[in-house]
Design a protein around this motif. Structure first.
Motif, short mmCIF file in Angstrom:
data_model
loop_
_atom_site.label_atom_id
_atom_site.label_comp_id
_atom_site.label_asym_id
_atom_site.label_seq_id
_atom_site.Cartn_x
_atom_site.Cartn_y
_atom_site.Cartn_z
N LEU A 1 -11.91 -0.90 -2.73
CA LEU A 1 -11.25 -2.06 -2.14
C LEU A 1 -10.38 -1.70 -0.96
CD1 LEU A 1 -10.15 -3.92 -5.41
CD2 LEU A 1 -12.14 -4.41 -3.98
N MET A 2 -10.35 -0.42 -0.57
CA MET A 2 -9.47 0.02 0.51
C MET A 2 -9.96 -0.49 1.86
SD MET A 2 -8.38 3.91 1.57
CE MET A 2 -7.67 4.19 -0.07
N THR A 3 -9.11 -1.21 2.55
CA THR A 3 -9.39 -1.69 3.90
C THR A 3 -8.14 -1.45 4.75
OG1 THR A 3 -8.57 -3.93 3.45
CG2 THR A 3 -10.92 -3.51 3.01
N ASP A 4 -8.29 -1.66 6.04
CA ASP A 4 -7.12 -1.53 6.92
C ASP A 4 -6.01 -2.48 6.47
OD1 ASP A 4 -9.07 -0.08 8.18
OD2 ASP A 4 -8.80 -1.00 10.14
N GLU A 5 -6.40 -3.70 6.08
CA GLU A 5 -5.42 -4.72 5.74
C GLU A 5 -4.73 -4.41 4.40
OE1 GLU A 5 -8.56 -6.28 8.36
OE2 GLU A 5 -8.58 -5.28 6.41
N SER A 6 -5.49 -3.99 3.39
CA SER A 6 -4.88 -3.71 2.09
C SER A 6 -3.90 -2.54 2.19
CB SER A 6 -5.96 -3.42 1.04
OG SER A 6 -6.73 -2.29 1.40
N VAL A 7 -4.24 -1.54 2.98
CA VAL A 7 -3.33 -0.40 3.17
C VAL A 7 -2.09 -0.83 3.95
CG1 VAL A 7 -3.08 1.86 4.27
CG2 VAL A 7 -5.16 1.30 3.04
N ALA A 8 -2.29 -1.62 5.01
CA ALA A 8 -1.16 -2.06 5.82
C ALA A 8 -0.20 -2.93 5.00
CB ALA A 8 -1.66 -2.84 7.03
N PHE A 9 -0.74 -3.84 4.19
CA PHE A 9 0.11 -4.69 3.37
C PHE A 9 0.86 -3.87 2.34
CE2 PHE A 9 -1.17 -9.37 3.74
CZ PHE A 9 -1.50 -9.22 5.07
#
Length: 218
Positions: free
Chosen positions: A104-112
């Motif tokens: 589930l790792m994406t740029d957005e999930s990490v940034a949030f």
């Protein structure tokens, strides 16, 4: 639902992000289907790959006649940024379900996640963002693929031009300074030079040499 969005800033931001993701996902599904990718393959790619940039790149390269090896290497290079992402969020955020969390790792999930100071809020932000985007992307892409199957030949509607346009849209947010612009221009120039001489897909990999050339100038 509205009261939750008003009182929970994380949920509100994730909802807004999902709305934008739905548009991109539907576009990908429609473009891929109209370009000849079977519906089952579109759904399988969404479930297993779950990486918007890599999926756009893979379908575009496949449509250009690239080999499977070139598509795989290009996708791996594009997603190499997930290695430092994993180090940034740490195993504490993923918890016991590291395999699912990594998928589930994406740029957005990490940034949030890294935007949160509290470890519990960090875990919640990561999982809420990752799960919400996964569901949104799969549903929207499947719906887009069904719609795209009705369109037929993508060149009739100019949909074939959406592949480079989508990749350009994914690239533009990264062009924040002179160094990134210099790298992008160097890579684009190398890819254009190599296109007449190399099989489809390989010029994209040659473009990575732009990092080396731009680095020597700086």
């Amino acid at each position: 639902m509205r009261s939750i969005l008003r009182t929970d800033p994380i949920a509100r931001d994730v909802a807004a992000l999902c709305a934008a993701t739905a548009v991109v996902g539907a576009s990908f599904g429609a473009i891929a289907s109209a370009a000849g990718v079977p519906f089952v393959q579109v759904v399988a790619m969404n479930l297993v790959v779950f990486a918007g940039g890599s999926q756009f790149l893979a379908v575009g390269l496949a449509g250009a006649g690239a080999t499977a090896a070139a598509i795989i290497v290009a996708g791996l290079l594009l997603n190499a940024r997930h290695l430092p992402f994993g180090l940034a969020i740490g195993s504490e955020t993923l918890g016991r379900h590291r395999f699912i969390g990594s998928h589930l790792m994406t740029d957005e999930s990490v940034a949030f996640a890294i935007a949160q100071d509290d470890p519990q809020r960090r875990r919640r932000a990561y999982w809420l963002t990752g799960i919400s985007l996964y569901i949104t992307w799969n549903v929207a892409s499947a719906a887009g693929a069904i719609a795209g199957s009705v369109l037929g030949d993508p060149s009739v509607y100019g949909i074939d031009a959406a592949f480079p346009a989508a990749l350009l849209a994914l690239t533009l947010p990264s062009l924040k300074d002179a160094a990134s612009v210099r790298v992008s221009l160097a890579g684009a120039a190398l890819a254009l030079i190599a296109t007449p001489f190399l099989p489809a897909g390989l010029p994209v990999l040659v473009a990575l040499l732009g990092l080396v050339l731009a680095g020597k100038r700086s």
